[in-house]
Design an enzyme around this catalytic site. Structure first.
Site, PDB file in Angstrom:
ATOM      1  N   SER A   1       0.863  -1.194   0.000  1.00 39.38           N
ATOM      2  CA  SER A   1       0.000   0.000   0.000  1.00 39.38           C
ATOM      3  C   SER A   1       0.888   1.229   0.000  1.00 39.38           C
ATOM      4  O   SER A   1       2.000   1.214   0.556  1.00 39.38           O
ATOM      5  CB  SER A   1      -0.883   0.028   1.249  1.00 39.38           C
ATOM      6  OG  SER A   1      -1.485   1.310   1.396  1.00 39.38           O
TER       7      SER A   1
ATOM      8  N   TYR B   1      -1.648  -0.521  10.509  1.00 36.88           N
ATOM      9  CA  TYR B   1      -1.786  -0.870   9.085  1.00 36.88           C
ATOM     10  C   TYR B   1      -0.536  -0.420   8.320  1.00 36.88           C
ATOM     11  O   TYR B   1       0.020  -1.178   7.508  1.00 36.88           O
ATOM     12  CB  TYR B   1      -3.045  -0.212   8.511  1.00 36.88           C
ATOM     13  CG  TYR B   1      -3.298  -0.531   7.053  1.00 36.88           C
ATOM     14  CD1 TYR B   1      -3.753  -1.792   6.669  1.00 36.88           C
ATOM     15  CD2 TYR B   1      -3.111   0.433   6.063  1.00 36.88           C
ATOM     16  CE1 TYR B   1      -3.992  -2.088   5.324  1.00 36.88           C
ATOM     17  CE2 TYR B   1      -3.356   0.148   4.730  1.00 36.88           C
ATOM     18  CZ  TYR B   1      -3.797  -1.114   4.356  1.00 36.88           C
ATOM     19  OH  TYR B   1      -4.038  -1.399   3.035  1.00 36.88           O
TER      20      TYR B   1
HETATM   21  P1  NDP Z   1     -11.303  -6.297   0.286  1.00 35.35           P
HETATM   22  O1  NDP Z   1     -11.584  -6.286   1.739  1.00 35.35           O
HETATM   23  O2  NDP Z   1     -12.298  -5.718  -0.636  1.00 35.35           O
HETATM   24  O3  NDP Z   1     -10.944  -7.798  -0.186  1.00 35.35           O
HETATM   25  C1  NDP Z   1      -9.996  -8.519   0.555  1.00 35.35           C
HETATM   26  C2  NDP Z   1      -9.761  -9.858  -0.101  1.00 35.35           C
HETATM   27  O4  NDP Z   1      -8.781 -10.554   0.692  1.00 35.35           O
HETATM   28  C3  NDP Z   1     -11.005 -10.723  -0.126  1.00 35.35           C
HETATM   29  O5  NDP Z   1     -10.987 -11.533  -1.260  1.00 35.35           O
HETATM   30  C4  NDP Z   1     -10.842 -11.554   1.149  1.00 35.35           C
HETATM   31  O6  NDP Z   1     -11.474 -12.822   1.080  1.00 35.35           O
HETATM   32  C5  NDP Z   1      -9.340 -11.767   1.181  1.00 35.35           C
HETATM   33  N1  NDP Z   1      -8.893 -12.039   2.527  1.00 35.35           N
HETATM   34  C6  NDP Z   1      -8.950 -11.223   3.604  1.00 35.35           C
HETATM   35  N2  NDP Z   1      -8.492 -11.854   4.694  1.00 35.35           N
HETATM   36  C7  NDP Z   1      -8.141 -13.094   4.290  1.00 35.35           C
HETATM   37  C8  NDP Z   1      -7.607 -14.209   4.950  1.00 35.35           C
HETATM   38  N3  NDP Z   1      -7.353 -14.215   6.273  1.00 35.35           N
HETATM   39  N4  NDP Z   1      -7.347 -15.336   4.230  1.00 35.35           N
HETATM   40  C9  NDP Z   1      -7.598 -15.373   2.909  1.00 35.35           C
HETATM   41  N5  NDP Z   1      -8.125 -14.337   2.223  1.00 35.35           N
HETATM   42  C10 NDP Z   1      -8.394 -13.210   2.916  1.00 35.35           C
HETATM   43  O7  NDP Z   1      -9.895  -5.556   0.138  1.00 35.35           O
HETATM   44  P2  NDP Z   1      -9.218  -4.801  -1.099  1.00 35.35           P
HETATM   45  O8  NDP Z   1      -9.512  -5.490  -2.361  1.00 35.35           O
HETATM   46  O9  NDP Z   1      -9.477  -3.360  -0.969  1.00 35.35           O
HETATM   47  O10 NDP Z   1      -7.669  -4.991  -0.695  1.00 35.35           O
HETATM   48  C11 NDP Z   1      -6.836  -5.982  -1.258  1.00 35.35           C
HETATM   49  C12 NDP Z   1      -5.401  -5.687  -0.863  1.00 35.35           C
HETATM   50  O11 NDP Z   1      -5.044  -4.387  -1.320  1.00 35.35           O
HETATM   51  C13 NDP Z   1      -5.129  -5.695   0.639  1.00 35.35           C
HETATM   52  O12 NDP Z   1      -3.855  -6.231   0.898  1.00 35.35           O
HETATM   53  C14 NDP Z   1      -5.155  -4.205   0.992  1.00 35.35           C
HETATM   54  O13 NDP Z   1      -4.411  -3.929   2.154  1.00 35.35           O
HETATM   55  C15 NDP Z   1      -4.519  -3.625  -0.256  1.00 35.35           C
HETATM   56  N6  NDP Z   1      -4.816  -2.219  -0.490  1.00 35.35           N
HETATM   57  C16 NDP Z   1      -6.109  -1.792  -0.683  1.00 35.35           C
HETATM   58  C17 NDP Z   1      -6.354  -0.455  -0.908  1.00 35.35           C
HETATM   59  C18 NDP Z   1      -7.725   0.083  -1.123  1.00 35.35           C
HETATM   60  O14 NDP Z   1      -7.894   1.317  -1.102  1.00 35.35           O
HETATM   61  N7  NDP Z   1      -8.745  -0.752  -1.351  1.00 35.35           N
HETATM   62  C19 NDP Z   1      -5.266   0.521  -0.953  1.00 35.35           C
HETATM   63  C20 NDP Z   1      -3.954  -0.037  -0.760  1.00 35.35           C
HETATM   64  C21 NDP Z   1      -3.761  -1.366  -0.540  1.00 35.35           C
HETATM   65  P3  NDP Z   1     -12.765 -13.197   2.003  1.00 35.35           P
HETATM   66  O15 NDP Z   1     -13.775 -12.135   1.831  1.00 35.35           O
HETATM   67  O16 NDP Z   1     -13.183 -14.521   1.510  1.00 35.35           O
HETATM   68  O17 NDP Z   1     -12.229 -13.264   3.397  1.00 35.35           O
END
Ligand code: NDP
Length: 237
Positions: free
Chosen positions: A132, A146
């Site tokens: 991020s 975070y």
């Molecule tokens: P979402 O919360 O929309 O999606 C998260 C995804 O990760 C889901 O598919 C979820 O699956 C999966 N996930 C979460 N925890 C687990 C776990 N313990 N084991 C397996 N899968 C898991 O997040 P984003 O798409 O926004 O974020 C994705 C990545 O991008 C993250 O690393 C986030 O920190 C990073 N990021 C996001 C930003 C943003 O503005 N959105 C900005 C910068 C970085 P399930 O629902 O099945 O648990």
């Protein structure tokens, strides 16, 4: 557009948001894609049906489950480590167990998954971690834990790039800024504040992040390693 026909690709955390866009991007260009999810079974099954990819339930916070899931994919061409969570709030009152769980998912899991993937990875493979821009800049109160989890990815990427470089394997982080997802909706209460820090005042779309992942995974990414690829509309500028 780079063709990924026949490539063996694993996306950790692919059921929703940025991860789902990455699954769509690679599966749409012919790759054999598997993705993990933790709780979102309906979303995972719908995405699998839409893209022809394979959903695997595996909690990144469970090290044994994570390692056996990665190992079961055999010789990967590409692993994208996207699963992440966000815990924000006053550090004096935040639940320490919630902070530790986030660190397990955002820091420990990427390390163990990257190392496990590298054991059997094909030469010239790709390890891509979704970090991020908050690894570089945290302009709000309440984001220390975070931010530390995303800064940790930077050190890991630099080090692992040197560990695996002799096999042509590249290791990079993609550092998104605000990106529309359930974690950070573009119409959420913090959106206007976030946009005030940006040169391009909008959330990114998951597809824009996925396109960068595809570039790094493709042949033109062969000399990019140990790097942070920031895609943030100028949030960190
Ligand atoms: P979402 O919360 O929309 O999606 C998260 C995804 O990760 C889901 O598919 C979820 O699956 C999966 N996930 C979460 N925890 C687990 C776990 N313990 N084991 C397996 N899968 C898991 O997040 P984003 O798409 O926004 O974020 C994705 C990545 O991008 C993250 O690393 C986030 O920190 C990073 N990021 C996001 C930003 C943003 O503005 N959105 C900005 C910068 C970085 P399930 O629902 O099945 O648990």
């Amino acid at each position: 557009m780079t063709d990924f026909a026949g490539k063996n690709i694993l996306v950790l955390g692919g059921s929703r948001g940025i991860g789902a866009a990455i699954v769509r991007r690679f599966a749409g260009r012919g790759a054999k894609v598997a993705f993990t999810y933790a709780g979102s079974q309906d979303a995972a099954e719908a995405l699998a049906a839409e893209t022809g990819s394979e959903p695997v339930q595996a909690d990144s916070a469970d090290r044994g489950q994570l390692i056996s899931t990665v190992s079961a994919r055999g010789a990967l061409d590409v692993i994208v480590i996207n699963a992440g969570t966000l815990v924000m709030g006053d550090p004096l009152t935040l639940d320490p167990d919630a902070v530790d769980r986030m660190i397990n998912i955002n820091v420990r899991a990427p390390y163990h998954a990257a190392v496990e993937a590298a054991r059997a990875m094909k030469d010239n493979g790709r390890i891509i971690v979704i970090g991020s821009v908050n690894g570089d800049r945290m302009p709000f109160a309440g984001g220390a834990a975070y931010a530390l989890s995303k800064s940790a990815i930077q050190g890991m990427v630099r080090g692992l790039a040197r560990d695996f470089g002799d096999r042509g394997i590249t290791v990079n982080a993609i550092q998104p800024g605000p990106t529309d997802s359930e974690m950070n909706p573009s119409d959420g209460p913090m959106a206007a504040t976030m946009h005030s820090f940006m040169a391009i005042k909008r959330h990114a779309r998951g597809e824009e992040i996925a396109e960068l992942a595809a570039f790094l995974a493709g042949p033109h990414g062969a000399m990019i390693t140990g790097s942070m690829q920031t895609i943030d509309g100028g949030f960190g500028a």
